[in-house]
Design a protein around this motif. Sequence first.
Motif, PDB file in Angstrom:
ATOM      1  N   UNK A   1      -6.620   9.481   4.974  1.00 43.42           N
ATOM      2  CA  UNK A   1      -5.532  10.321   5.475  1.00 43.42           C
ATOM      3  C   UNK A   1      -4.304   9.521   5.840  1.00 43.42           C
ATOM      4  N   UNK A   2      -4.386   8.203   5.850  1.00 43.85           N
ATOM      5  CA  UNK A   2      -3.261   7.398   6.285  1.00 43.85           C
ATOM      6  C   UNK A   2      -2.140   7.459   5.269  1.00 43.85           C
ATOM      7  N   UNK A   3      -0.915   7.536   5.795  1.00 41.50           N
ATOM      8  CA  UNK A   3       0.247   7.611   4.917  1.00 41.50           C
ATOM      9  C   UNK A   3       1.262   6.570   5.337  1.00 41.50           C
ATOM     10  N   UNK A   4       0.989   5.288   5.090  1.00 40.12           N
ATOM     11  CA  UNK A   4       1.911   4.252   5.546  1.00 40.12           C
ATOM     12  C   UNK A   4       3.281   4.372   4.905  1.00 40.12           C
ATOM     13  N   UNK A   5       3.345   4.893   3.672  1.00 38.42           N
ATOM     14  CA  UNK A   5       4.657   5.029   3.036  1.00 38.42           C
ATOM     15  C   UNK A   5       5.525   6.004   3.797  1.00 38.42           C
ATOM     16  N   UNK A   6       4.913   7.059   4.338  1.00 42.38           N
ATOM     17  CA  UNK A   6       5.670   8.017   5.150  1.00 42.38           C
ATOM     18  C   UNK A   6       6.068   7.385   6.480  1.00 42.38           C
ATOM     19  N   UNK A   7       5.150   6.628   7.079  1.00 42.77           N
ATOM     20  CA  UNK A   7       5.464   5.964   8.347  1.00 42.77           C
ATOM     21  C   UNK A   7       6.620   4.985   8.158  1.00 42.77           C
ATOM     22  N   UNK A   8       6.622   4.295   7.020  1.00 39.54           N
ATOM     23  CA  UNK A   8       7.674   3.301   6.772  1.00 39.54           C
ATOM     24  C   UNK A   8       9.054   3.939   6.660  1.00 39.54           C
ATOM     25  N   UNK A   9       9.092   5.242   6.383  1.00 39.88           N
ATOM     26  CA  UNK A   9      10.383   5.919   6.245  1.00 39.88           C
ATOM     27  C   UNK A   9      10.885   6.509   7.568  1.00 39.88           C
ATOM     28  N   UNK A  10      10.120   6.358   8.627  1.00 42.80           N
ATOM     29  CA  UNK A  10      10.569   6.876   9.922  1.00 42.80           C
ATOM     30  C   UNK A  10      11.852   6.183  10.357  1.00 42.80           C
TER      31      UNK A  10
END
Length: 630
Positions: A174-183
């Motif tokens: 479920x982890x979405x590091x690519x989304x987190x990186x866009x914060x």
Amino acid sequence: MQYVEEPVSDLVDLAAFHCTTGVPVALDESVDEAMRGGADGARDGDGDDDDDSTGSLNALIELFEPSNGVVAIVLKPSVIGGFERCARAAAAARSRGVASVVTTAFDAGVGADACANLARALDAAAAKAAADASAAAAADDDDDDDDASGGGGGDDDGWDAAAARVGVGVAAADREPSLVARLAPMRHGLGTGEWLDGDVFDPPAAPLDFSSASAGGGVRVALAPAAASARRKTTAAVSEMNTTTTTTTTTAWGAESVYEAKTSRGTYSIRVVDSGGGGGDARPPVLLLHGFLGGAEDWHAIASGLSRSHRVVAIDLPGHGGSALTPLEEEDDEEKDDDDDDDDDDGGKVLKERRSPRERDRMGTSVDGRSKYDVESVSDAVAALIPALGASKAIVVGYSLGARIALHLAATRPDVVHAVASIGGSGGIVDSIDRATRAARDDAAAAALRDGGVAPFATAWYAQPLFRALSTHPWWRGGKIAAARARNSGDARELADVLRGMSPGRQPAVTGRDVRDVARAGGALFVAGGEDVKFTAIARALARECGDGDDRDTSSRVEVIVVPGAGHAVHLEAPEALIRALTTFVATATARAAISAAGATDDAKGGKKTRARRYGGARAGNATPRDDAK
């Protein structure tokens, strides 16, 4: 356009909307419902919200299903239930790459200032999470790691650890590091105060800065600099005759110390929180007196607002928190009793009632049969404190029990009270039968408190109809007010003595007529909550008595304010409404003090002393700061 807030009335249709239009979505009211649902749901044994595990946070995370297209959540601290709850929701959202937008809910300056600082903190947390996620992804690329999660070694604080801190399990898939990186930092909704008819403060607590708006539009909130906050924490100056105060801790708005007030009953040690500043005849300080089971902390919101323009002092009343009484040495009194006994044997006088020290302790009395704590002696201690603070007079504001003390002070010591404000207060009970009934009821309650302890007593106390509005308030419901009192109020025996000795059935009754001298000098304000029918009627009766007569100047300085929707504890239930009322009242009273000081006559300089109106003057007392405050 970054997102559309809540575009559908039913969340079932949210995925269809996003898949059809491709428009990103921000959740608003759904966040409120999810977080409040957790608050109203299961609770653990200590009465705290159990939303750290399976409650509100999991309900919120379910809404982050990728097909819903959620890119942001809207957080309203005053609606959701506080800044801690908002921070937990933001951490859960951050773990899914969902941004957080802080917005005020028509908060005035005090609330907007706090929301702006929360927004700044959440923006910083989002930036750190994004940087950590980007670094983790880069490390994976360097190692030719094909793991789609991007969550290999290193510190995962950018998303995984943030979720772990709030008790939310995040599966690797479920982890979405690519989304987190866009914060990234967001534009927050902090300008709703501009829609109101002015602020409660002048200047505003959190002014909007239009000149610094970015090219993309919008405005910024000008946060108070750290130096200004530090100045508000400055230790209060004391008069030259007193020794230096030892400061122990500093609250958000003032410095804490302990004063000793010597009266005919003994020595009162009084915990004081003082914002510092002036205290002369032209600018009397505002002295805040809490209610039964309360403490100086009850006034945090009110003091934080008033201290921006006035010196504010809040105390723990004797018997509460950090304040207590050390009675006079009893041996001398017992020797006098022995002498009296001899006279009785010889002359047939009536013997005094004799009680053992253990019996006196159980009943909360001293050798003369008086209570350790009564309205008269506590008023003496407060009156002795005012000059020790370096002030000749004070604007005394009291709630409930504190209001009764404030009104008694105004009646008996107009020489130290410039103006008085009563919040949910009365002057005591006049009818003799009603007095006896109330005294007996308070004696029974005091016995229950002494025998059972503070925690069960506080639960029963706040279950009374008088406190229904407080106990169901979003900030205090679920037993939070009783739990707070159990932690902070003090010793059960001392509080029982207060309840018995300071019963409205025992204190000298004060009427509105008795405080006319103070009303004429600085003003009298009577405040009650609109849901508190009994004390609304009492407030109006006191104001009517105070303002009746031929003196139009006095009647014009007496005011009643009823706060709609609030119950008995207005200062805890509706602090912003009370701040507005007190800001106006204190400013007006201060202006009158300045006029009086400027036109002072020889009488005011010492030729003629003010006489106590009703009770023949107060017992002598003086106060000094204690050197060994711990």
